[in-house]
Structure formats: structure tokens, C-alpha cells
Scaffold this motif. Structure first.
Motif, PDB file in Angstrom:
ATOM      1  N   LEU A  75       0.830  -1.203   0.000  1.00  0.00           N
ATOM      2  CA  LEU A  75       0.000   0.000   0.000  1.00  0.00           C
ATOM      3  C   LEU A  75       0.864   1.252   0.000  1.00  0.00           C
ATOM      4  O   LEU A  75       1.864   1.321   0.698  1.00  0.00           O
ATOM      5  N   ASP A  76       0.434   2.252  -0.785  1.00  0.00           N
ATOM      6  CA  ASP A  76       1.108   3.549  -0.814  1.00  0.00           C
ATOM      7  C   ASP A  76       0.054   4.632  -0.638  1.00  0.00           C
ATOM      8  O   ASP A  76      -1.085   4.479  -1.095  1.00  0.00           O
ATOM      9  N   LEU A  77       0.405   5.725   0.013  1.00  0.00           N
ATOM     10  CA  LEU A  77      -0.550   6.790   0.296  1.00  0.00           C
ATOM     11  C   LEU A  77      -1.004   7.494  -0.971  1.00  0.00           C
ATOM     12  O   LEU A  77      -0.208   7.791  -1.864  1.00  0.00           O
ATOM     13  N   ASP A  78      -2.299   7.764  -1.070  1.00  0.00           N
ATOM     14  CA  ASP A  78      -2.873   8.611  -2.125  1.00  0.00           C
ATOM     15  C   ASP A  78      -2.775  10.045  -1.619  1.00  0.00           C
ATOM     16  O   ASP A  78      -3.542  10.451  -0.751  1.00  0.00           O
ATOM     17  N   VAL A  79      -1.847  10.822  -2.153  1.00  0.00           N
ATOM     18  CA  VAL A  79      -1.581  12.153  -1.602  1.00  0.00           C
ATOM     19  C   VAL A  79      -2.687  13.163  -1.877  1.00  0.00           C
ATOM     20  O   VAL A  79      -2.707  14.234  -1.279  1.00  0.00           O
ATOM     21  N   ASP A  80      -3.636  12.841  -2.766  1.00  0.00           N
ATOM     22  CA  ASP A  80      -4.721  13.775  -3.076  1.00  0.00           C
ATOM     23  C   ASP A  80      -6.072  13.373  -2.487  1.00  0.00           C
ATOM     24  O   ASP A  80      -7.073  14.027  -2.761  1.00  0.00           O
ATOM     25  N   LEU A  81      -6.139  12.307  -1.693  1.00  0.00           N
ATOM     26  CA  LEU A  81      -7.389  11.840  -1.095  1.00  0.00           C
ATOM     27  C   LEU A  81      -8.503  11.812  -2.143  1.00  0.00           C
ATOM     28  O   LEU A  81      -9.478  12.549  -2.075  1.00  0.00           O
ATOM     29  N   ALA A  82      -8.349  10.943  -3.147  1.00  0.00           N
ATOM     30  CA  ALA A  82      -9.307  10.835  -4.253  1.00  0.00           C
ATOM     31  C   ALA A  82     -10.710  10.564  -3.729  1.00  0.00           C
ATOM     32  O   ALA A  82     -10.893   9.904  -2.709  1.00  0.00           O
ATOM     33  N   ASP A  83     -11.690  11.080  -4.452  1.00  0.00           N
ATOM     34  CA  ASP A  83     -13.074  10.944  -4.007  1.00  0.00           C
ATOM     35  C   ASP A  83     -13.730   9.630  -4.406  1.00  0.00           C
ATOM     36  O   ASP A  83     -14.851   9.352  -4.012  1.00  0.00           O
ATOM     37  N   GLY A  84     -13.070   8.816  -5.215  1.00  0.00           N
ATOM     38  CA  GLY A  84     -13.617   7.508  -5.579  1.00  0.00           C
ATOM     39  C   GLY A  84     -14.558   7.530  -6.764  1.00  0.00           C
ATOM     40  O   GLY A  84     -15.115   6.505  -7.122  1.00  0.00           O
ATOM     41  N   THR A  85     -14.735   8.674  -7.402  1.00  0.00           N
ATOM     42  CA  THR A  85     -15.551   8.728  -8.606  1.00  0.00           C
ATOM     43  C   THR A  85     -14.709   8.285  -9.797  1.00  0.00           C
ATOM     44  O   THR A  85     -13.496   8.084  -9.673  1.00  0.00           O
ATOM     45  N   ALA A  86     -15.314   8.153 -10.950  1.00  0.00           N
ATOM     46  CA  ALA A  86     -14.583   7.727 -12.143  1.00  0.00           C
ATOM     47  C   ALA A  86     -13.403   8.645 -12.443  1.00  0.00           C
ATOM     48  O   ALA A  86     -12.363   8.205 -12.923  1.00  0.00           O
ATOM     49  N   ALA A  87     -13.530   9.934 -12.128  1.00  0.00           N
ATOM     50  CA  ALA A  87     -12.447  10.888 -12.390  1.00  0.00           C
ATOM     51  C   ALA A  87     -11.409  10.917 -11.271  1.00  0.00           C
ATOM     52  O   ALA A  87     -10.324  11.455 -11.439  1.00  0.00           O
ATOM     53  N   ASN A  88     -11.737  10.324 -10.122  1.00  0.00           N
ATOM     54  CA  ASN A  88     -10.852  10.338  -8.947  1.00  0.00           C
ATOM     55  C   ASN A  88     -10.349  11.735  -8.622  1.00  0.00           C
ATOM     56  O   ASN A  88      -9.161  11.971  -8.439  1.00  0.00           O
ATOM     57  N   ASN A  89     -11.267  12.659  -8.528  1.00  0.00           N
ATOM     58  CA  ASN A  89     -10.932  14.031  -8.145  1.00  0.00           C
ATOM     59  C   ASN A  89     -10.542  14.091  -6.682  1.00  0.00           C
ATOM     60  O   ASN A  89     -10.995  13.284  -5.872  1.00  0.00           O
ATOM     61  N   PRO A  90      -9.717  15.079  -6.289  1.00  0.00           N
ATOM     62  CA  PRO A  90      -9.399  15.240  -4.865  1.00  0.00           C
ATOM     63  C   PRO A  90     -10.670  15.538  -4.061  1.00  0.00           C
ATOM     64  O   PRO A  90     -11.552  16.267  -4.517  1.00  0.00           O
ATOM     65  N   THR A  91     -10.761  14.969  -2.858  1.00  0.00           N
ATOM     66  CA  THR A  91     -11.920  15.203  -1.998  1.00  0.00           C
ATOM     67  C   THR A  91     -12.033  16.672  -1.625  1.00  0.00           C
ATOM     68  O   THR A  91     -13.106  17.246  -1.616  1.00  0.00           O
ATOM     69  N   ASN A  92     -10.906  17.304  -1.305  1.00  0.00           N
ATOM     70  CA  ASN A  92     -10.908  18.698  -0.887  1.00  0.00           C
ATOM     71  C   ASN A  92     -10.087  19.535  -1.855  1.00  0.00           C
ATOM     72  O   ASN A  92     -10.619  20.332  -2.599  1.00  0.00           O
ATOM     73  N   GLY A  93      -8.814  19.359  -1.873  1.00  0.00           N
ATOM     74  CA  GLY A  93      -7.927  20.088  -2.759  1.00  0.00           C
ATOM     75  C   GLY A  93      -6.709  19.247  -3.052  1.00  0.00           C
ATOM     76  O   GLY A  93      -6.357  18.372  -2.263  1.00  0.00           O
ATOM     77  N   ALA A  94      -6.066  19.483  -4.173  1.00  0.00           N
ATOM     78  CA  ALA A  94      -4.880  18.718  -4.529  1.00  0.00           C
ATOM     79  C   ALA A  94      -3.843  18.825  -3.417  1.00  0.00           C
ATOM     80  O   ALA A  94      -3.586  19.905  -2.901  1.00  0.00           O
ATOM     81  N   GLY A  95      -3.300  17.701  -3.021  1.00  0.00           N
ATOM     82  CA  GLY A  95      -2.284  17.670  -1.972  1.00  0.00           C
ATOM     83  C   GLY A  95      -2.829  17.476  -0.572  1.00  0.00           C
ATOM     84  O   GLY A  95      -2.072  17.243   0.359  1.00  0.00           O
TER      85      GLY A  95
END
Length: 162
Positions: A75-95
Motif C-alpha cells: 500500500l502507498d498513500l494517495d496524496v490527493d485523497l481521491a473521491d472515488g468517482t470515475a475521475a478520482n478528483n481530490p476530496t478537498n484540494g490537490a495535496g
């Protein structure tokens, strides 16, 4: 006691009140490269969300300090906390790698995985690295970093399966 016999007694009792912390960690697959966000599985390339909940089941407040969690080697950390949608956008903000929420005070803060900055969060290593969250620093000190009896706090972060 009998008067004037030089024998005395006394009764005392002590009540000790303490905080009792219950910590649970749960995981949920958010997205994988085959199923995307529809019934995702945890295999290489997948994003998995971890939620760590700290609950005070005691009778007095608890001052929270630091939480440390070492990830499995795959396992490696997802530094952008992806939202899990098809686009995997950051949950809050990049980083913003971590979301820390004092559930009962409805206070949510985000912080980065950069070690050595003042936001209180850090990640050291690649796959199999160590997550560190200084709860007091992230939440801005008391009262938000303190859990009264019956209150809880959640720490959320994502990993990518290698």
C-alpha cells in the motif's frame, strides 16, 4: 469510637474517573481500474479508503496527541485523497492527503502528507510507509483536539494498492 480510649478510625473512599479510548480502523475499496466506482475490488491500481475512529467511552475528557499507522508493504498513500468517482478528483484540494473530523464539534480539517510542515500530518516512505497525524496540531488545539466523554474523532486517508 469510645470516648477517651485513644483509639480512632476513619473511612475514606476514592473515585477514579478516566478516559477510555476505543480505536477502530475500517477500509473500503473506492475505485479500481476494471470496475471503476461500481463494486470496486482491492487489487493493484485500486484506491482504498481507510477510516480510523477514536471514541472516548470513558467518563472524562481525553487530550489527543499523535496517531501513527504503518501501512502494509503493498500500500502507498494517495496524496490527493481521491473521491472515488470515475475521475478520482481530490476530496478537498490537490495535496490534501488526510481528513480529520471531530464528529461532535462538526469541525473538519484537511492536511498534507508533507513531513516537517506545520499542518500536523506526514507520511514517510513509499509503499509500506508510515502515516503520522498530530491531532492537536491538525485540529488547532483544545477544544477540538479534546474528546469529551461520548465524543469521537475520525481520520480518513486513501491508499493505492501496488
Amino acid at each position: 469510637d469510645i470516648a477517651s480510649n485513644a483509639q480512632h478510625s476513619d473511612d475514606s473512599s476514592y473515585t477514579i474517573a478516566s478516559a477510555a479510548l476505543n480505536v477502530t480502523k475500517a477500509s473500503q475499496a473506492l475505485w479500481d481500474p476494471v470496475n471503476l466506482d461500481v463494486n470496486p475490488k482491492s487489487f493493484p491500481g485500486a484506491y482504498v479508503r481507510y477510516t480510523i475512529t477514536i471514541e472516548n467511552t470513558g467518563t472524562v475528557a481525553a487530550d489527543l496527541t499523535t496517531l501513527t499507522d504503518t501501512l502494509a508493504a503493498a500500500l502507498d498513500l494517495d496524496v490527493d485523497l481521491a473521491d472515488g468517482t470515475a475521475a478520482n478528483n481530490p476530496t478537498n484540494g490537490a495535496g490534501d492527503s488526510f481528513q480529520v473530523t471531530h464528529v461532535d464539534n462538526a469541525v473538519t480539517n484537511y492536511c498534507t502528507a508533507s513531513t516537517g510542515d506545520a499542518d500536523g500530518c506526514g507520511y514517510v516512505g513509499g509503499p509500506g510507509g508510515t502515516v503520522t497525524v498530530d491531532i492537536n496540531a491538525v485540529m488547532g488545539g483544545a477544544p477540538d483536539a479534546q474528546l469529551d466523554a461520548g465524543e469521537s474523532l475520525t481520520i480518513v486517508f486513501n491508499v493505492v494498492v501496488q
